[in-house]
Design a protein around this motif. Structure first.
Motif, short mmCIF file in Angstrom:
data_model
loop_
_atom_site.label_atom_id
_atom_site.label_comp_id
_atom_site.label_asym_id
_atom_site.label_seq_id
_atom_site.Cartn_x
_atom_site.Cartn_y
_atom_site.Cartn_z
N CYS A 69 0.82 -1.22 0.00
CA CYS A 69 0.00 0.00 0.00
C CYS A 69 0.84 1.26 0.00
O CYS A 69 0.84 2.01 -0.97
N ILE A 70 1.60 1.47 1.07
CA ILE A 70 2.35 2.73 1.20
C ILE A 70 3.28 2.92 0.01
O ILE A 70 3.31 3.96 -0.63
N ASP A 71 4.05 1.85 -0.30
CA ASP A 71 5.02 1.96 -1.38
C ASP A 71 4.36 2.11 -2.75
O ASP A 71 5.01 2.53 -3.71
N PRO B 283 -8.63 -0.81 -1.21
CA PRO B 283 -9.61 0.28 -1.13
C PRO B 283 -8.93 1.64 -0.90
O PRO B 283 -9.34 2.65 -1.48
N LEU B 284 -7.86 1.64 -0.08
CA LEU B 284 -7.16 2.90 0.15
C LEU B 284 -6.49 3.39 -1.13
O LEU B 284 -6.50 4.59 -1.43
N PHE C 236 -9.01 4.96 -3.30
CA PHE C 236 -9.31 6.32 -2.84
C PHE C 236 -8.24 7.30 -3.34
O PHE C 236 -8.55 8.36 -3.88
N VAL C 237 -6.96 6.87 -3.21
CA VAL C 237 -5.86 7.70 -3.72
C VAL C 237 -6.05 7.94 -5.22
O VAL C 237 -5.88 9.05 -5.73
N GLY C 238 -6.44 6.85 -5.92
CA GLY C 238 -6.64 6.93 -7.36
C GLY C 238 -7.77 7.90 -7.70
O GLY C 238 -7.67 8.67 -8.66
#
Lengths: 372, 245
Positions: free
Chosen positions: A163-165, A267-268, A271-273
């Motif tokens: 996720c973060i990367d 899902p996160l 959301f970023v997308g």
């Protein structure tokens, strides 16, 4: 050009004089020289090695092979004048060449056979994927009964990786696609003086379809491939067997942390997308269509119901489950060699993308029927 | 006797750790020599330096008269065609069958036609004692011992003058290991090969090797016939041979 072999008749016997360096680089010429003699079967030969300076196994093999192929046997052949080391070598070659040489080429299948084999392979894969889903479900159930079996640290480490990367690349891809879509839409909308409707298109398109699909494709290529390669390499190194013999379940140790991490992450990322795609659309709108950013955002705010956002985000965990399960299963299915890791990694990415798009189509139909 | 391998004052460092501290030895043509030493003594590293895969910190390595670390890439490749290497796990190309693996050196380094390469490949496979049907298998389908034999067939393909072997009997059962020893000795005697073995298999030392070079603490502690090395009095060597008896 030395003559490799000379044939002379001495006192009623046929003598083959071998000459020069009988070595691998000259094997082709030696074979030609042997063939040029046109030896006939059932003749008795004396092979004389007194003029032979060097001999290696390849040349010795070709000599014996040629002589054997015209029907010479130990009883019709005799050797003389060889150095002891050459004789030892010939003896070794004769002892080992008794086994018929195998052909180098692997079997080539016809078109029909390939299609059939592919069909069988797909069937097997679906069956084993099915079985794997069942296995993972059982393990999830046992974790639900005994939550201490869950591995939070491994899960968090995986979450960071998937996720973060992945945030920068997901944001970049969605932003660029947002720009492109807004630009292409804008060209059409301008003709009707409907510039502002680009905001509608971007808001709905990005949130409902583009962001989930793009995020999933990026994750399939990034994390799906990584899962298969990691687990596959562990399989090659027998680490999976080690995990099993320590009384642990490879699915609990390796699969479930990755599965949970991906279900939380996707899902996160969607959301970023969403944010990045709308930002991209807004940028293109400002440049090309003279829509002020504030106006663009207000329009998006008006038309984009929460439902549309939820529709996009709800799909993500399902895609995540598909990607994680395919990737982990392909990793565990690696055979014990390096090639297999590469093949399975490729297959993972292909399968993940196909399944994501397939599931997305199913969602589209379901949501259509539900009037969402 | 002509020297085909010369190592002169080799020094190897990994960071601050000195692995080799002035290692020198020579190998003559036709000799079967073993390099022995405990785990972590730098045997395999020394082998990689000799065959031109890893550069030593200082020192000179000569292979068949060519200075390995001063030669140009072309010169080194010419030398490389004159020796064969058997890596520890065989290092067969996993995407090719055994026969294709053995045929690679012929295809890449000679211009022999297919009707000569195919029977030669089959012969090399038979030479190392593999059954003919092994040729059509991929390495993953073979046992450890068969993989080593297949790798030996590939190493022998271009009729090398020197054969380097890294732990050739590790991972083989005692019966398979002794068979491999016999095969190696037969090939060395009949082909006039120079063989350089990195090993810690004492049985192999006693049965096939002419000379042993013992590496311990970054230096050569003994160099000579196996029995002389055994009786050299070095404490590590005493334990090493005692552990076997």
């Amino acid at each position: 050009m030395p003559s490799w072999i000379e044939r002379k008749v001495e006192e009623g016997t046929d003598v083959l004089y071998l000459q020069g360096a009988w070595r691998l680089p000259h094997v082709a010429a030696i074979v030609d020289a042997l063939r040029a003699l046109r030896l006939k079967p059932c003749e008795r030969f004396v092979v004389d090695g007194s003029a032979l300076s060097e001999l290696d196994t390849s040349a010795a093999f070709m000599l014996l092979r040629q002589l054997t192929s015209v029907g010479c046997t130990e009883s019709t052949l005799s050797a003389r004048g060889f150095e002891p080391r050459h004789l030892r070598l010939i003896e070794l070659v004769r002892a080992r060449m008794a086994t018929p040489p195998s052909s180098e080429h692997s079997v080539h299948l016809g078109v029909l056979e390939r299609v059939g084999a592919a069909a069988v392979r797909v069937h097997r894969q679906l069956a084993s994927q099915n079985a794997f889903v069942g296995q993972v479900a059982l393990e999830v159930a046992s974790i639900a009964r005994a939550p201490r079996l869950f591995r939070p640290r491994e899960t968090i480490a995986q979450f960071e990786a998937v996720c973060i990367d992945a945030i920068p690349i997901v944001a970049l891809v969605n932003f660029l696609v947002g720009v492109v879509i807004a630009y292409v839409l804008g060209v059409q909308a301008q003709r009707y003086g409907a510039n502002l409707f680009v905001a509608d298109g971007i808001g709905l398109g990005v949130c409902r379809e583009l962001a989930p699909i793009l995020a999933s494709v990026v994750v399939a290529g990034r994390s799906g491939a990584a899962f298969t390669a990691q687990i596959g390499t562990m399989k090659v190194e027998e680490e999976i067997d080690a995990i099993s013999t320590l009384g642990l379940s490879p699915i609990q140790v390796l699969v479930i942390p990755r599965l949970v991490a991906l279900v939380l992450a996707l899902p996160l990322l969607v959301f970023v997308g969403d944010l990045a795609g709308i930002a991209g659309g807004m940028l293109a709108g400002t440049w090309q269509l003279d829509i002020a950013p504030r106006v663009f955002l207000e329009r998006v705010h008006d038309v984009l119901d929460l439902t549309h956002f939820v529709v996009g985000v709800v799909k993500a965990p399902v895609f995540a489950i598909a990607i994680a399960l395919i990737a982990c299963r392909m990793g565990l299915a690696v055979a014990r060699d390096a090639r297999s890791v590469g093949e399975n990694t490729t297959s993972t990415v292909v399968q993940c993308i196909v399944w994501v798009i397939l599931l997305d189509a199913v969602f589209a139909i379901v949501f259509q029927q539900m009037d969402i | 006797m002509q020297s085909v391998v010369v190592a002169d004052s080799i020094v190897t460092r990994f960071g601050k750790q000195v692995v080799h501290d002035g290692v020198s030895f020579t190998v003559g043509r036709g000799e079967v020599v073993a390099l022995i030493g405990g785990s972590g003594s730098g045997k395999s590293v020394l082998l990689r330096e000799i065959i031109g895969l890893k550069r030593p910190a200082s020192g000179r390595i000569e292979l068949l008269g060519t200075n390995v670390w001063e030669a140009s890439a072309e010169e080194l490749n010419v030398v490389r065609r004159r020796f064969g290497v058997l890596f520890q796990d065989g290092a067969l190309f996993s995407s090719l069958t055994v026969a294709e693996n053995v045929a690679v050196p012929f295809r890449e380094n000679t211009d022999l036609p297919t009707d000569i390469v195919a029977p030669l490949t089959g012969f090399k496979i038979a030479l190392v004692g593999l059954p003919p049907e092994a040729g059509a298998k991929v390495p993953a389908e073979l046992s450890g011992g068969m993989r080593k034999r297949a790798a030996l067939a590939r190493a022998l393909a271009l009729e090398p003058e020197i054969l380097f072997l890294d732990e050739p009997t590790s991972g083989l059962d005692p019966v398979g290991a002794r068979e491999f020893d016999r095969l190696l000795r037969t090939l060395a005697d009949s082909l006039g090969l120079t063989v350089f073995i990195v090993t810690h298999d004492v049985d192999m030392l006693l049965s096939v090797v002419d000379r042993a070079i013992a590496l311990s603490g970054g230096k050569i502690v003994a160099d000579g016939p196996v029995t002389a090395v055994r009786d050299s009095g070095d404490p590590w060597l005493r334990d090493y041979f005692a552990a076997h008896a």
